[in-house]
Scaffold this active site. Structure first.
Site, PDB file in Angstrom:
ATOM      1  N   LYS A   1       0.845  -1.203   0.000  1.00 32.60           N
ATOM      2  CA  LYS A   1       0.000   0.000   0.000  1.00 32.60           C
ATOM      3  C   LYS A   1       0.883   1.257   0.000  1.00 32.60           C
ATOM      4  O   LYS A   1       2.101   1.164   0.270  1.00 32.60           O
ATOM      5  CB  LYS A   1      -0.907  -0.013   1.231  1.00 32.60           C
ATOM      6  CG  LYS A   1      -0.135   0.036   2.548  1.00 32.60           C
ATOM      7  CD  LYS A   1      -1.063  -0.160   3.736  1.00 32.60           C
ATOM      8  CE  LYS A   1      -0.284  -0.153   5.032  1.00 32.60           C
ATOM      9  NZ  LYS A   1      -1.123  -0.521   6.189  1.00 32.60           N
TER      10      LYS A   1
ATOM     11  N   TYR B   1      17.270  29.459   7.118  1.00 34.72           N
ATOM     12  CA  TYR B   1      16.062  30.078   7.683  1.00 34.72           C
ATOM     13  C   TYR B   1      16.106  30.057   9.195  1.00 34.72           C
ATOM     14  O   TYR B   1      16.580  29.093   9.804  1.00 34.72           O
ATOM     15  CB  TYR B   1      14.816  29.313   7.220  1.00 34.72           C
ATOM     16  CG  TYR B   1      14.487  29.516   5.767  1.00 34.72           C
ATOM     17  CD1 TYR B   1      14.198  30.774   5.264  1.00 34.72           C
ATOM     18  CD2 TYR B   1      14.442  28.424   4.898  1.00 34.72           C
ATOM     19  CE1 TYR B   1      13.887  30.953   3.921  1.00 34.72           C
ATOM     20  CE2 TYR B   1      14.120  28.590   3.558  1.00 34.72           C
ATOM     21  CZ  TYR B   1      13.846  29.865   3.075  1.00 34.72           C
ATOM     22  OH  TYR B   1      13.530  30.028   1.762  1.00 34.72           O
TER      23      TYR B   1
HETATM   24  C1  LIG Z   1      -0.347  -1.676   6.765  1.00 37.45           C
HETATM   25  C2  LIG Z   1      -0.989  -2.942   7.189  1.00 37.45           C
HETATM   26  C3  LIG Z   1      -0.226  -4.093   7.407  1.00 37.45           C
HETATM   27  C4  LIG Z   1       1.294  -4.087   7.401  1.00 37.45           C
HETATM   28  O1  LIG Z   1       1.752  -3.505   8.595  1.00 37.45           O
HETATM   29  P1  LIG Z   1       3.321  -3.437   8.932  1.00 37.45           P
HETATM   30  O2  LIG Z   1       3.365  -2.929  10.313  1.00 37.45           O
HETATM   31  O3  LIG Z   1       3.898  -2.477   7.954  1.00 37.45           O
HETATM   32  O4  LIG Z   1       3.859  -4.791   8.760  1.00 37.45           O
HETATM   33  C5  LIG Z   1      -0.891  -5.261   7.702  1.00 37.45           C
HETATM   34  N1  LIG Z   1      -2.248  -5.292   7.786  1.00 37.45           N
HETATM   35  C6  LIG Z   1      -3.009  -4.209   7.601  1.00 37.45           C
HETATM   36  C7  LIG Z   1      -4.477  -4.298   7.723  1.00 37.45           C
HETATM   37  C8  LIG Z   1      -2.414  -2.991   7.298  1.00 37.45           C
HETATM   38  O5  LIG Z   1      -3.170  -1.912   7.117  1.00 37.45           O
END
Ligand SMILES: *Cc1c(COP(=O)(O)O)cnc(C)c1O
Length: 360
Positions: free
Chosen positions: A35, A256
């Site tokens: 994702k 800055y």
């Molecule tokens: C993002 C996500 C994961 C992966 O989580 P990590 O901590 O990056 O391993 C697994 N399950 C769901 C439902 C998620 O949203």
């Protein structure tokens, strides 16, 4: 010459990280989580180097699922939040996507449609995190409803852990999973573990795990030390170059907000700023690698530039190589100094930064 910032992605490290995941969970299938543009790495590139070794992909956006199908991926793709509107079900059917079902309205929508191929479903249990999912009381009836539908091919029980990086962090939620499981019949498939649970709670593995952050080589806890002995390594190196060098006289200031220096300083100007995704909140002292030498940030991060101390880099010059994060400077360390996690820094890397796959 293009602007010298670049994020290189190591195929070798990525495949080795996946190999390590398989060692942690030898009996489970692995749905790698891609994702957020593969945690900022670039979905297409990560797909290219994972496609021969992973069992499936998990992501959020249906457009990304379609992209993977267009790239030729025929295996499972799990939509982690299912669908957001009924009209996505036709696309889900067409592309044979696996979906999370977390709410009653989704069951109603599935009931109403006619589809060509029955769907694989992950039914989400709210085991305590209170984000998505059916409550312990509601889940069994949702399960039996789905199970009776001709539109449904299989059902996997899924939940998400809120604190799996802690020693006893899954105990309470696992108790809920176990109580609910005892009310279901048949051979129950479970998919529970994120990275932290994959590494630290083998009792959560079952048939399927869905690791994200560990695949990319950062720590689920935010602390690199927690994974330092795992063999996992950062896939991404964010690199740039010095594009200018300045001699700041004693009493002069840097950038800055005018951060004054007491003594004369040689400083380097790096082509990287917060419009690239480098955190503006990283303070003076945040480590930066220049010419292979660990030095640090001076003053505040600008939109397109940041400044580094060259006091201990006597040979540094215009075009000297800079690592902002990668194998020497861990993203977890930068994130901690900026008050966030590697998760956020990776996924906030902007499109202005070119990504390039390298083999080693
Ligand atoms: C993002 C996500 C994961 C992966 O989580 P990590 O901590 O990056 O391993 C697994 N399950 C769901 C439902 C998620 O949203």
């Amino acid at each position: 010459m293009p602007r010298p910032i670049l994020a290189t992605l190591s195929t070798k490290v990525l495949t080795n990280n996946l190999h390590i995941i398989k060692k942690y969970a030898p009996k489970a299938r692995i749905f790698t989580v891609v994702k957020g543009n593969a945690y900022g790495h670039g979905l297409k590139l990560i797909f290219q180097s994972l496609k021969l070794q992973t069992d499936g992909f998990a992501l959020i956006n249906i457009e990304d699922a379609i992209l993977l199908r267009d790239q030729g991926w025929l295996g499972p793709i799990l939509l982690l939040e299912g669908f957001f509107h009924d009209n996505e079900l036709a696309i889900i059917d067409h592309y044979k996507l696996t979906i999370v079902v977390h709410s009653t309205w989704q069951i109603t929508a599935i009931k109403r449609i006619s589809i060509t191929t029955p769907i694989n479903i992950f039914i989400k249990l709210n085991s305590g995190m209170n984000r998505l999912g059916f409550s312990e009381d509601m889940l069994p009836s949702a399960w039996y409803q789905l199970n009776s539908l001709k539109q449904v091919k299989s059902i996997t029980l899924m939940t998400h852990f809120a604190a799996a990086e802690k020693k006893n962090g899954v105990v309470e939620q696992m108790a809920v999973v176990n109580r609910v499981s005892s009310k279901l019949t048949g051979n129950i498939q479970r998919c529970l573990a994120n990275s932290a649970a994959t590494m630290w709670h083998p009792n959560t593995h079952y048939q399927l795990v869905r690791p994200g952050i560990m695949l990319y080589g950062a720590s689920p806890s935010g602390n690199w030390d927690d994974i330092a002995d795992s063999g996992l390594q950062p896939v991404m190196t964010l690199q740039s170059k010095l594009i200018a060098v300045q001699q700041v006289p004693a009493g002069g200031y840097i950038g800055y907000g005018r951060i004054y220096t007491k003594k004369t300083k040689k400083i380097g100007v790096v082509a990287c700023g917060y419009a690239d995704g480098y955190p503006r909140l990283a303070p003076t002292g945040t480590p930066v690698l220049v010419d292979g030498i660990r030095t640090h940030l001076l003053g505040s991060v600008s939109m397109d530039l940041l400044m580094v101390d060259l006091e201990h880099c006597p040979h540094a010059h215009i075009n000297s190589q800079v690592e902002l994060w990668g194998s020497f400077i861990k993203i977890d360390e930068i994130a901690a100094l900026a008050g966030t996690l590697g998760y956020e820094l990776m996924s906030a890397l902007t499109n202005r930064v070119p990504r390039k796959l390298i083999s080693n």
